[in-house]
Design an enzyme around this catalytic site. Sequence first.
Site, PDB file in Angstrom:
ATOM      1  N   HIS A 283       0.814  -1.222   0.000  1.00 23.51           N
ATOM      2  CA  HIS A 283       0.000   0.000   0.000  1.00 23.51           C
ATOM      3  C   HIS A 283       0.844   1.267   0.000  1.00 23.51           C
ATOM      4  O   HIS A 283       0.314   2.372  -0.104  1.00 23.51           O
ATOM      5  CB  HIS A 283      -0.928  -0.020   1.218  1.00 23.51           C
ATOM      6  N   HIS A 511      -9.152  10.942  -0.118  1.00 18.63           N
ATOM      7  CA  HIS A 511      -8.410   9.692  -0.166  1.00 18.63           C
ATOM      8  C   HIS A 511      -7.122   9.867   0.643  1.00 18.63           C
ATOM      9  O   HIS A 511      -6.334   8.951   0.790  1.00 18.63           O
ATOM     10  CB  HIS A 511      -8.088   9.320  -1.617  1.00 18.63           C
TER      11      HIS A 511
END
Length: 625
Positions: A283, A511
């Site tokens: 990630h 985000h």
Amino acid sequence: MSQDSQHGKWDISSSDDDQDAGLPPSGMNSLESPRPPPAAGARAPVQVKPEVESRQVKPKVESRQVKPEVESRQVKPEVESRQVKPEVESWQVKPEVESRASPAGKRKKEASDGGWMLSDSEGDDDEEVKSVPPNPPKRAAPTPKAKRLKVEKERPPSPHGRLYYLDEPKDFFESRLPSLNDTYRFYLNKVTGLDQSYNRGALHIRDILSPLFGTLKESVQFNYCFDIAWMVEQYPSEFRDRPVLIVHGDKREAKARLVQQAQPFPHVRLCQAPLDIAFGTHHTKMMLLWYEEGFRVVILTSNLIRADWYQKTQGMWMSPLFPRLPAGCGASAGESPTFFKRDLLEYLSSYRAPDLQDWIQRVSEHDLSETRVFLVASTPGRYVGADMERWGHLRLRKLLCQHTDSVPGEEKWPVIGQFSSIGSLGLDKSKWLEGEFQRSLGTLGRSSPGSDPPMLLLYPSVEDVRTSLEGYPAGGSLPYSIQTAQKQLWLHQYFHRWKANCTGRSHAMPHIKTYMRASPDFTQLAWFLVTSANLSKAAWGALEKNQTQMMVRSYELGVLFVPSAFDLKSFPIDSHPFPVSSSSTGFPVPFDLPPTCYSPKDQPWIWNIPYNQAPDTHGNVWVPS
């Protein structure tokens, strides 16, 4: 059927079959309803990553396949409210053994062959599903004029103004030297559909890769989700064929698809990050940029797809240009007071990847002494002893203990977290949130606080998503599932509304992931962190074996700002960060303070239940199939 709760009425589609994450047994807030009927002309299921923006709409004549990251759709102009067929419940992971993945993206690695299967383990985190956009049908491209006329005719009126739907001028993202505040080097991304004043001091990926910041020789892109063709287009034409190394976590079919994406670009190479613990993801989002003039590091929250860079709120830290050290310097040369160089080299070494060895050498050959932030990383593994404090939330706890100071009345200084995804945190707050995470983030100096500080968690409500620039499809990047939410209703008491720090930017759904400690009057910061890590145990790590072992599932990366590194007692908060001023001394907090607590009518956005009572900003409703 539906059920009322203190957090609103929720409906869940019965398409959550027995292969999906299990629902609680009878009597434990089981929330079920029949599946909404599919819209006519619906497309076949597609494979997507939850962070990828994608939506399906009810077309007028024929179904159409659209890449998740492409902002295009067909609309029935005569219908005011349309069903957006989100890919949420039709998303699939197709490992070698055919099995359907749940919308939450829960996966479990088989011990025998490394295949991913579903897991109903209570402690497992909801992770994002791999994205594979289908090949769209070939059709003649319309002329720009015809396309523009068709779009203007079909789209309903936008509450954000007529210009919202129009294509941005060609020079909107052209690189020019922006007005930047170089004190903290923390920036937001540019957002289309907003007044240009809200983009002053913000950066687009084309700005970052611009020749204005250096003559690029090679680069590395660490990320979770890629559109390689789009990524290559973001490099200036003069750098477009320079070598690029992509560091990813894809396996099996997902890896094969990434290899296929890269085939047209011989200058692009792939490096797979090892993921040896189930439910882990790669990630981390970072760029390493090697110039003729030096070296630069960019740590950010955006995936390398178009949707993440256009109408979402994202954050990034961009380092200064690091000069090359003179030949013959020792290994410790060019170190910063925050030991950023040492920690970056340690993080790169954790991949155990031959493809990164040249980059490790390049970092060691440059002077990183100007860096004033600390690196906070996660890498997969189980750690004991002193190694427990190398990664995850225990790494953050150690830095806050060593490099911050206690303040009077600190028990009233709230911890504020902001994120776009939520994992399974346990049946009550004592399991992980309070017992581990809140304790780490509540650390100030070497003295332990007498009580846990307040914790305020910023997460968009349904209304925030509905009224956003993207409308309901923005919820495709907010993968909080009903299966997880109904097991941790206790968490929702912490929730506060998403409101960006200026009215205009409130419409760009977040985000970005940030965590910080603020004074009770929200005028000062004790510290600030921007990171790729969402609110999950997979990202931050969890203690095991009676707290003698730290287990981390995923790769994550962020930077920590502490006042002492900037010769300050605390960071003053800049209450008006837009337009950005190079002379501002306040820290540009990217949301409104004080945070607004959810009202009794507010519901947290849950992405795999329908919202069909009110249309969004584009006239759509949200109906998972």
